[in-house]
Design a protein around this motif. Structure first.
Motif, mmCIF file in Angstrom:
data_model
loop_
_atom_site.group_PDB
_atom_site.id
_atom_site.type_symbol
_atom_site.label_atom_id
_atom_site.label_comp_id
_atom_site.label_asym_id
_atom_site.label_seq_id
_atom_site.Cartn_x
_atom_site.Cartn_y
_atom_site.Cartn_z
ATOM 1 N N VAL A 46 42.287 24.480 32.000
ATOM 2 C CA VAL A 46 42.329 24.957 33.376
ATOM 3 C C VAL A 46 41.188 25.944 33.556
ATOM 4 O O VAL A 46 40.814 26.661 32.627
ATOM 5 C CB VAL A 46 43.698 25.597 33.717
ATOM 6 N N ALA A 47 40.612 25.967 34.756
ATOM 7 C CA ALA A 47 39.502 26.869 35.049
ATOM 8 C C ALA A 47 39.996 28.307 35.129
ATOM 9 O O ALA A 47 41.065 28.577 35.668
ATOM 10 C CB ALA A 47 38.841 26.464 36.362
ATOM 11 N N LEU A 48 39.219 29.205 34.586
ATOM 12 C CA LEU A 48 39.511 30.628 34.656
ATOM 13 C C LEU A 48 38.696 31.234 35.805
ATOM 14 O O LEU A 48 37.638 30.703 36.159
ATOM 15 C CB LEU A 48 39.164 31.302 33.327
ATOM 16 N N PRO A 49 39.162 32.327 36.381
ATOM 17 C CA PRO A 49 38.455 32.912 37.532
ATOM 18 C C PRO A 49 37.201 33.677 37.110
ATOM 19 O O PRO A 49 37.216 34.893 36.950
ATOM 20 C CB PRO A 49 39.503 33.843 38.143
ATOM 21 N N VAL A 50 36.110 32.948 36.893
ATOM 22 C CA VAL A 50 34.840 33.555 36.503
ATOM 23 C C VAL A 50 33.714 32.988 37.372
ATOM 24 O O VAL A 50 33.864 31.942 38.004
ATOM 25 C CB VAL A 50 34.528 33.308 35.009
ATOM 26 N N ASP A 51 32.589 33.664 37.370
ATOM 27 C CA ASP A 51 31.427 33.246 38.146
ATOM 28 C C ASP A 51 30.727 32.085 37.440
ATOM 29 O O ASP A 51 30.361 32.196 36.268
ATOM 30 C CB ASP A 51 30.472 34.429 38.300
ATOM 31 N N THR A 52 30.533 30.977 38.137
ATOM 32 C CA THR A 52 29.930 29.779 37.543
ATOM 33 C C THR A 52 28.499 29.550 38.004
ATOM 34 O O THR A 52 27.947 28.486 37.748
ATOM 35 C CB THR A 52 30.774 28.536 37.877
ATOM 36 N N ARG A 53 27.873 30.516 38.640
ATOM 37 C CA ARG A 53 26.521 30.308 39.185
ATOM 38 C C ARG A 53 25.466 30.077 38.116
ATOM 39 O O ARG A 53 24.444 29.462 38.398
ATOM 40 C CB ARG A 53 26.108 31.485 40.054
ATOM 41 N N ARG A 54 25.695 30.524 36.888
ATOM 42 C CA ARG A 54 24.709 30.354 35.818
ATOM 43 C C ARG A 54 24.806 29.005 35.120
ATOM 44 O O ARG A 54 23.950 28.665 34.306
ATOM 45 C CB ARG A 54 24.878 31.463 34.787
ATOM 46 N N LEU A 55 25.829 28.238 35.425
ATOM 47 C CA LEU A 55 26.055 26.960 34.734
ATOM 48 C C LEU A 55 25.199 25.837 35.304
ATOM 49 O O LEU A 55 24.839 25.841 36.474
ATOM 50 C CB LEU A 55 27.523 26.556 34.847
ATOM 51 N N GLU A 56 24.917 24.870 34.449
ATOM 52 C CA GLU A 56 24.274 23.629 34.890
ATOM 53 C C GLU A 56 25.237 22.898 35.816
ATOM 54 O O GLU A 56 26.458 23.063 35.706
ATOM 55 C CB GLU A 56 23.963 22.738 33.684
ATOM 56 N N GLU A 90 26.417 19.923 35.850
ATOM 57 C CA GLU A 90 27.419 19.103 35.162
ATOM 58 C C GLU A 90 28.572 19.966 34.658
ATOM 59 O O GLU A 90 29.736 19.561 34.710
ATOM 60 C CB GLU A 90 26.778 18.340 33.993
ATOM 61 N N TYR A 91 28.256 21.146 34.165
ATOM 62 C CA TYR A 91 29.295 22.069 33.710
ATOM 63 C C TYR A 91 30.084 22.624 34.895
ATOM 64 O O TYR A 91 31.301 22.768 34.836
ATOM 65 C CB TYR A 91 28.686 23.223 32.903
ATOM 66 N N THR A 92 29.381 22.929 35.979
ATOM 67 C CA THR A 92 30.050 23.430 37.180
ATOM 68 C C THR A 92 31.035 22.397 37.711
ATOM 69 O O THR A 92 32.140 22.738 38.139
ATOM 70 C CB THR A 92 29.015 23.782 38.270
ATOM 71 N N ALA A 93 30.658 21.122 37.671
ATOM 72 C CA ALA A 93 31.552 20.056 38.134
ATOM 73 C C ALA A 93 32.833 20.020 37.308
ATOM 74 O O ALA A 93 33.926 19.808 37.843
ATOM 75 C CB ALA A 93 30.836 18.708 38.074
ATOM 76 N N ILE A 94 32.715 20.242 36.009
ATOM 77 C CA ILE A 94 33.907 20.260 35.149
ATOM 78 C C ILE A 94 34.809 21.431 35.532
ATOM 79 O O ILE A 94 36.024 21.267 35.688
ATOM 80 C CB ILE A 94 33.514 20.333 33.658
ATOM 81 N N ARG A 137 20.871 12.255 37.839
ATOM 82 C CA ARG A 137 20.909 13.119 36.661
ATOM 83 C C ARG A 137 19.478 13.358 36.198
ATOM 84 O O ARG A 137 18.762 12.438 35.862
ATOM 85 C CB ARG A 137 21.724 12.469 35.546
ATOM 86 N N PHE A 138 19.082 14.616 36.180
ATOM 87 C CA PHE A 138 17.734 14.963 35.770
ATOM 88 C C PHE A 138 17.659 15.348 34.299
ATOM 89 O O PHE A 138 16.619 15.251 33.691
ATOM 90 C CB PHE A 138 17.204 16.115 36.619
ATOM 91 N N VAL A 139 18.766 15.815 33.738
ATOM 92 C CA VAL A 139 18.804 16.261 32.354
ATOM 93 C C VAL A 139 19.680 15.305 31.554
ATOM 94 O O VAL A 139 20.823 15.066 31.921
ATOM 95 C CB VAL A 139 19.386 17.689 32.255
ATOM 96 N N PRO A 140 19.163 14.744 30.462
ATOM 97 C CA PRO A 140 20.015 13.884 29.626
ATOM 98 C C PRO A 140 21.198 14.676 29.082
ATOM 99 O O PRO A 140 21.081 15.868 28.799
ATOM 100 C CB PRO A 140 19.088 13.440 28.492
ATOM 101 N N LEU A 141 22.328 14.016 28.927
ATOM 102 C CA LEU A 141 23.546 14.702 28.495
ATOM 103 C C LEU A 141 23.409 15.340 27.124
ATOM 104 O O LEU A 141 23.965 16.409 26.882
ATOM 105 C CB LEU A 141 24.726 13.737 28.521
ATOM 106 N N TYR A 142 22.677 14.714 26.215
ATOM 107 C CA TYR A 142 22.568 15.295 24.877
ATOM 108 C C TYR A 142 21.831 16.637 24.916
ATOM 109 O O TYR A 142 22.031 17.479 24.054
ATOM 110 C CB TYR A 142 21.906 14.337 23.889
ATOM 111 N N VAL A 143 21.008 16.863 25.922
ATOM 112 C CA VAL A 143 20.335 18.151 26.068
ATOM 113 C C VAL A 143 21.345 19.217 26.496
ATOM 114 O O VAL A 143 21.299 20.354 26.027
ATOM 115 C CB VAL A 143 19.174 18.053 27.083
ATOM 116 N N LEU A 144 22.278 18.844 27.365
ATOM 117 C CA LEU A 144 23.282 19.796 27.844
ATOM 118 C C LEU A 144 24.174 20.319 26.733
ATOM 119 O O LEU A 144 24.699 21.429 26.815
ATOM 120 C CB LEU A 144 24.149 19.153 28.929
ATOM 121 N N VAL A 145 24.384 19.522 25.704
ATOM 122 C CA VAL A 145 25.263 19.932 24.596
ATOM 123 C C VAL A 145 24.458 20.308 23.354
ATOM 124 O O VAL A 145 25.006 20.396 22.261
ATOM 125 C CB VAL A 145 26.306 18.831 24.279
ATOM 126 N N ASN A 146 23.157 20.509 23.525
ATOM 127 C CA ASN A 146 22.260 20.903 22.422
ATOM 128 C C ASN A 146 22.334 19.945 21.238
ATOM 129 O O ASN A 146 22.271 20.357 20.090
ATOM 130 C CB ASN A 146 22.559 22.336 21.964
#
Length: 121
Positions: free
Chosen positions: A42-52, A54-58, A16-25
């Protein structure tokens, strides 16, 4: 004088390169007050390429209905952080909130008939 150095044995920070508190501002609670650990998403059919990552994993973990608590357990994230991250993903339209039963209702006429029968009892 001794210096504390990281020897790579801390599994919670491994990779993990970014602390979790940074990800949630720095947020400590979700904005949606109805979001709790049992909430199904449930995941919706959208493009996830812009996500960090950790968010992409969710989002990838939520290919089927899953509770917030399950997400935290599978991804080894603190539950408070998981709730906030899920809330962010819901706000941005990456996750949908509801229950699996909402997807399985096929014939509303049948349900109305059952309800009418129960009311006659």
């Amino acid at each position: 004088m001794t210096f504390d150095t990281w020897d790579g044995d801390d599994e919670s920070a491994a990779g993990r390169f970014v602390p979790l508190y940074v990800l949630v501002n720095g947020r400590t609670a979700p904005r949606d007050s109805t979001l709790d650990l049992a909430t199904q998403v449930v995941a919706l059919p959208v493009d996830t390429r812009r996500l960090e990552p950790e968010y992409t994993a969710i989002v990838h973990r939520c290919s089927t209905w899953m509770s917030v608590a399950e997400i935290g357990a599978y991804l080894h994230l603190p539950l408070a952080i998981t709730k906030v991250m899920v809330d962010v993903l819901v706000e941005q339209g990456y996750l949908g909130v509801g229950t699996p039963a909402q997807q399985n209702i096929i014939d509303l006429h049948l349900l109305d008939s059952v309800l009418a029968g129960l009311e006659r009892l």
